[in-house]
Design a protein around this motif. Sequence first.
Motif, short mmCIF file in Angstrom:
data_model
loop_
_atom_site.label_atom_id
_atom_site.label_comp_id
_atom_site.label_asym_id
_atom_site.label_seq_id
_atom_site.Cartn_x
_atom_site.Cartn_y
_atom_site.Cartn_z
N LYS A 15 -4.18 -108.62 -56.55
CA LYS A 15 -3.22 -107.54 -56.73
C LYS A 15 -2.17 -107.54 -55.62
O LYS A 15 -1.07 -107.05 -55.81
CB LYS A 15 -3.96 -106.20 -56.73
CG LYS A 15 -3.12 -105.03 -57.09
CD LYS A 15 -3.94 -103.76 -57.17
CE LYS A 15 -3.09 -102.57 -57.51
NZ LYS A 15 -3.86 -101.34 -57.60
N TYR A 16 -2.50 -108.11 -54.47
CA TYR A 16 -1.61 -108.11 -53.31
C TYR A 16 -1.24 -109.53 -52.93
O TYR A 16 -1.91 -110.49 -53.29
CB TYR A 16 -2.28 -107.43 -52.12
CG TYR A 16 -2.64 -105.99 -52.39
CD1 TYR A 16 -1.66 -105.00 -52.39
CD2 TYR A 16 -3.94 -105.60 -52.64
CE1 TYR A 16 -1.97 -103.68 -52.63
CE2 TYR A 16 -4.27 -104.29 -52.88
CZ TYR A 16 -3.28 -103.33 -52.88
OH TYR A 16 -3.58 -102.03 -53.12
N CYS A 17 -0.17 -109.64 -52.15
CA CYS A 17 0.30 -110.93 -51.67
C CYS A 17 0.82 -110.75 -50.24
O CYS A 17 1.73 -109.96 -50.01
CB CYS A 17 1.40 -111.45 -52.59
SG CYS A 17 2.12 -112.99 -52.06
N SER A 18 0.25 -111.47 -49.29
CA SER A 18 0.69 -111.34 -47.90
C SER A 18 2.05 -112.01 -47.70
O SER A 18 2.54 -112.74 -48.56
CB SER A 18 -0.35 -111.97 -46.97
OG SER A 18 -0.38 -113.36 -47.15
N LYS A 74 3.91 -107.91 -56.12
CA LYS A 74 2.67 -108.00 -55.34
C LYS A 74 2.94 -107.87 -53.85
O LYS A 74 2.19 -107.24 -53.12
CB LYS A 74 1.97 -109.32 -55.63
CG LYS A 74 1.42 -109.39 -57.03
CD LYS A 74 0.80 -110.75 -57.28
CE LYS A 74 0.28 -110.82 -58.68
NZ LYS A 74 -1.14 -111.06 -58.73
N ARG A 75 4.04 -108.44 -53.39
CA ARG A 75 4.39 -108.38 -51.97
C ARG A 75 4.74 -106.94 -51.55
O ARG A 75 4.33 -106.48 -50.49
CB ARG A 75 5.56 -109.32 -51.68
CG ARG A 75 6.05 -109.30 -50.27
CD ARG A 75 5.02 -109.86 -49.31
NE ARG A 75 5.29 -109.34 -48.00
CZ ARG A 75 4.47 -108.57 -47.30
NH1 ARG A 75 3.29 -108.26 -47.77
NH2 ARG A 75 4.80 -108.12 -46.13
N ARG A 77 3.68 -104.21 -52.99
CA ARG A 77 2.42 -103.45 -52.98
C ARG A 77 1.66 -103.68 -51.68
O ARG A 77 1.06 -102.77 -51.13
CB ARG A 77 1.54 -103.86 -54.15
CG ARG A 77 1.91 -103.24 -55.44
CD ARG A 77 0.89 -103.61 -56.48
NE ARG A 77 1.32 -103.16 -57.79
CZ ARG A 77 0.99 -103.74 -58.92
NH1 ARG A 77 0.21 -104.81 -58.90
NH2 ARG A 77 1.41 -103.26 -60.05
N ASP A 78 1.68 -104.92 -51.20
CA ASP A 78 0.99 -105.25 -49.96
C ASP A 78 1.62 -104.54 -48.77
O ASP A 78 0.93 -104.19 -47.82
CB ASP A 78 0.99 -106.76 -49.75
CG ASP A 78 0.11 -107.18 -48.61
OD1 ASP A 78 -1.10 -106.91 -48.69
OD2 ASP A 78 0.62 -107.78 -47.66
N ASN A 80 2.88 -101.65 -48.95
CA ASN A 80 2.73 -100.23 -49.25
C ASN A 80 4.08 -99.59 -49.62
O ASN A 80 4.40 -98.48 -49.21
CB ASN A 80 2.07 -99.48 -48.10
CG ASN A 80 1.44 -98.20 -48.56
OD1 ASN A 80 1.24 -97.99 -49.75
ND2 ASN A 80 1.14 -97.32 -47.62
N THR A 115 1.93 -106.30 -43.68
CA THR A 115 0.94 -105.69 -44.56
C THR A 115 0.55 -104.32 -44.04
O THR A 115 0.27 -104.15 -42.87
CB THR A 115 -0.30 -106.58 -44.65
OG1 THR A 115 0.08 -107.84 -45.19
CG2 THR A 115 -1.37 -105.96 -45.51
N ARG A 117 -1.90 -101.13 -45.37
CA ARG A 117 -2.79 -100.52 -46.35
C ARG A 117 -2.67 -99.00 -46.24
O ARG A 117 -2.47 -98.47 -45.15
CB ARG A 117 -4.24 -100.93 -46.10
CG ARG A 117 -4.44 -102.41 -46.20
CD ARG A 117 -4.51 -102.83 -47.64
NE ARG A 117 -4.83 -104.25 -47.70
CZ ARG A 117 -4.16 -105.10 -48.41
NH1 ARG A 117 -3.15 -104.71 -49.12
NH2 ARG A 117 -4.49 -106.36 -48.44
#
Length: 128
Positions: A15-18, A74-75, A77-78, A80, A115, A117
């Motif tokens: 779901k996420y991408c660093s 995805k990026r 979302r990572d 936030n 990143t 969270r």
Amino acid sequence: MDKVLNKITNLFESKYCSRKNYWIFFGVSLLILLLLLLLGIVIQNMYSYGFYIDRYQDFLYFSFLVLNIIMQIKRLRDANISPYFLFVYVLFIFGIPAFNYIVYIVLLILLLLPTQRPPTTNLIKEEE
């Protein structure tokens, strides 16, 4: 090369991408796009009849855009940040060219954020 391809396929499952993974994906996909564009030019020079380079290039650009938007979601979302910010791409269609550069710069800065969270809180108090 096998490690890079495995890492890219694993990116689409999460779901996420660093940051690091996003820029690896971006670099590899850009390299593949350039190689495929060069291949299209070579094919057009060899077989000029029956090969439509414009349609080929449009297909490559569209596929690169779709994959890049998926990874940008995805990026963000990572980092936030709401992925709905990417609706700003619609402004490119109707926008002023100078405004487009500003949006590109803002989007680049957002993609470079580290990143983050969301903070978690424990709402249940432990009894002493």
